[in-house]
Design a protein around this motif. Structure first.
Motif, short mmCIF file in Angstrom:
data_model
loop_
_atom_site.label_atom_id
_atom_site.label_comp_id
_atom_site.label_asym_id
_atom_site.label_seq_id
_atom_site.Cartn_x
_atom_site.Cartn_y
_atom_site.Cartn_z
N ASP A 36 0.84 -1.19 0.00
CA ASP A 36 0.00 0.00 0.00
C ASP A 36 0.88 1.24 0.00
OD1 ASP A 36 -2.55 1.19 0.04
OD2 ASP A 36 -3.19 -0.01 1.76
N ARG A 37 0.39 2.29 -0.63
CA ARG A 37 1.06 3.60 -0.59
C ARG A 37 0.01 4.65 -0.32
NH1 ARG A 37 4.88 4.85 -5.55
NH2 ARG A 37 4.73 6.87 -4.55
N ARG A 38 0.38 5.56 0.56
CA ARG A 38 -0.47 6.70 0.89
C ARG A 38 -1.85 6.26 1.40
NH1 ARG A 38 -1.07 11.01 -2.99
NH2 ARG A 38 -0.89 12.39 -1.22
N TRP A 39 -1.87 5.22 2.26
CA TRP A 39 -3.12 4.74 2.84
C TRP A 39 -3.62 5.78 3.83
CZ3 TRP A 39 -4.48 3.53 7.93
CH2 TRP A 39 -5.71 2.85 8.07
N ARG A 40 -4.88 6.12 3.69
CA ARG A 40 -5.48 7.15 4.55
C ARG A 40 -6.71 6.64 5.27
NH1 ARG A 40 -4.80 12.85 1.68
NH2 ARG A 40 -2.94 12.36 0.49
N LEU A 46 -0.53 6.58 6.22
CA LEU A 46 0.70 5.79 6.20
C LEU A 46 1.34 5.99 4.84
CD1 LEU A 46 -0.69 2.48 7.73
CD2 LEU A 46 0.96 4.02 8.82
N ASP A 47 2.63 6.30 4.82
CA ASP A 47 3.31 6.55 3.55
C ASP A 47 3.42 5.28 2.72
OD1 ASP A 47 3.64 9.23 4.22
OD2 ASP A 47 5.63 8.89 5.06
N ILE A 48 4.01 4.23 3.29
CA ILE A 48 4.21 2.98 2.57
C ILE A 48 3.98 1.82 3.54
CG2 ILE A 48 5.88 1.52 1.34
CD1 ILE A 48 7.36 4.08 0.54
N VAL A 49 3.29 0.80 3.05
CA VAL A 49 3.16 -0.46 3.77
C VAL A 49 3.76 -1.53 2.86
CG1 VAL A 49 1.61 -2.11 4.88
CG2 VAL A 49 1.01 0.34 4.85
N ALA A 50 4.70 -2.28 3.40
CA ALA A 50 5.40 -3.29 2.60
C ALA A 50 5.43 -4.61 3.36
CB ALA A 50 6.83 -2.82 2.29
N ILE A 56 5.07 -7.37 8.20
CA ILE A 56 4.46 -6.18 7.60
C ILE A 56 5.24 -4.97 8.10
CG2 ILE A 56 2.36 -4.82 7.32
CD1 ILE A 56 2.19 -7.66 6.14
N VAL A 57 5.74 -4.18 7.16
CA VAL A 57 6.60 -3.04 7.47
C VAL A 57 5.87 -1.75 7.14
CG1 VAL A 57 8.85 -1.99 7.11
CG2 VAL A 57 8.60 -4.48 6.90
N PHE A 58 5.74 -0.89 8.14
CA PHE A 58 5.11 0.42 7.97
C PHE A 58 6.25 1.43 7.89
CE2 PHE A 58 2.17 -2.41 10.00
CZ PHE A 58 1.01 -2.20 9.28
N VAL A 59 6.33 2.12 6.75
CA VAL A 59 7.49 2.97 6.46
C VAL A 59 7.08 4.43 6.42
CG1 VAL A 59 9.38 3.40 4.86
CG2 VAL A 59 8.43 1.08 5.06
N GLU A 60 7.71 5.21 7.26
CA GLU A 60 7.55 6.67 7.25
C GLU A 60 8.65 7.25 6.37
OE1 GLU A 60 6.06 10.48 8.30
OE2 GLU A 60 5.20 8.47 8.31
N VAL A 61 8.27 8.07 5.41
CA VAL A 61 9.23 8.67 4.48
C VAL A 61 9.30 10.17 4.75
CG1 VAL A 61 9.86 9.03 2.06
CG2 VAL A 61 8.67 6.93 2.74
N LYS A 62 10.52 10.67 4.94
CA LYS A 62 10.74 12.10 5.12
C LYS A 62 11.74 12.56 4.07
CE LYS A 62 8.13 12.86 8.65
NZ LYS A 62 6.93 13.65 8.46
N THR A 63 11.35 13.56 3.29
CA THR A 63 12.19 14.06 2.21
C THR A 63 12.42 15.55 2.42
OG1 THR A 63 11.15 12.44 0.74
CG2 THR A 63 12.45 14.18 -0.30
N ARG A 64 13.66 15.96 2.29
CA ARG A 64 14.04 17.37 2.44
C ARG A 64 14.94 17.76 1.27
NH1 ARG A 64 10.73 16.74 5.75
NH2 ARG A 64 10.84 16.95 7.99
N ARG A 65 14.94 19.04 0.94
CA ARG A 65 15.84 19.56 -0.09
C ARG A 65 17.27 19.67 0.42
NH1 ARG A 65 14.45 18.69 -4.98
NH2 ARG A 65 12.38 19.40 -5.48
N GLY A 66 17.41 19.88 1.70
CA GLY A 66 18.73 20.02 2.30
C GLY A 66 18.63 19.83 3.80
N LEU A 67 19.69 20.19 4.50
CA LEU A 67 19.74 19.97 5.95
C LEU A 67 19.55 21.24 6.77
CD1 LEU A 67 22.73 17.44 5.96
CD2 LEU A 67 20.27 16.94 6.10
#
Length: 125
Positions: A36-40, A46-50, A56-67
């Motif tokens: 699953d992706r973007r389950w609401r 939830l960002d990703i379920v794999a 069953i892995v529940f994955v939180e994804v955090k993306t940034r342009r920089g630090l």
């Protein structure tokens, strides 16, 4: 990596979707199967379920342009982990799934120019 997107989408939201797509590719390359992706639900998303060898892995994804605002993993607070646990339980209940679970995080630094850096932490809680 780019995903399909609506033209009215905010740049921050576009970056998030691109990060989730990159994370999905990474997870699949690690042998996981995306369920699953973007389950609401009313309580959140939830960002990703794999699935990783029966877990069953529940994955939180955090993306940034920089630090400039810190490493992406710094945004995963104890409160966020509690919410992930709650959402994981709701996802499992909705599907009637009984299996071991794990919470992972994928942090991505995606500068406008140059290569993206992706880190995957397994078992964040």
């Amino acid at each position: 990596m780019q995903t399909e997107r609506a033209p009215h989408m905010r740049p921050k939201d576009r970056l998030g979707l691109d990060g989730e797509a990159a994370a999905s590719v990474h997870l699949e390359r690690q042998g996981m199967r995306i369920l699953d992706r973007r389950w609401r639900c009313a309580r959140g998303e939830l960002d990703i379920v794999a699935e990783d060898r029966g877990t069953i892995v529940f994955v939180e994804v955090k993306t940034r342009r920089g630090l400039a605002y810190g490493h992406p993993f710094e945004a995963i607070t104890e409160q966020k982990v509690r919410r992930l646990r709650l959402l994981a339980g709701l996802w499992l209940d909705e599907r009637g799934v009984r299996a071991p679970i794990r919470l992972d995080a994928v942090g991505i630094v995606a500068p406008r120019e140059g290569a993206w850096r992706l880190e995957h932490l397994r078992g964040i809680a």
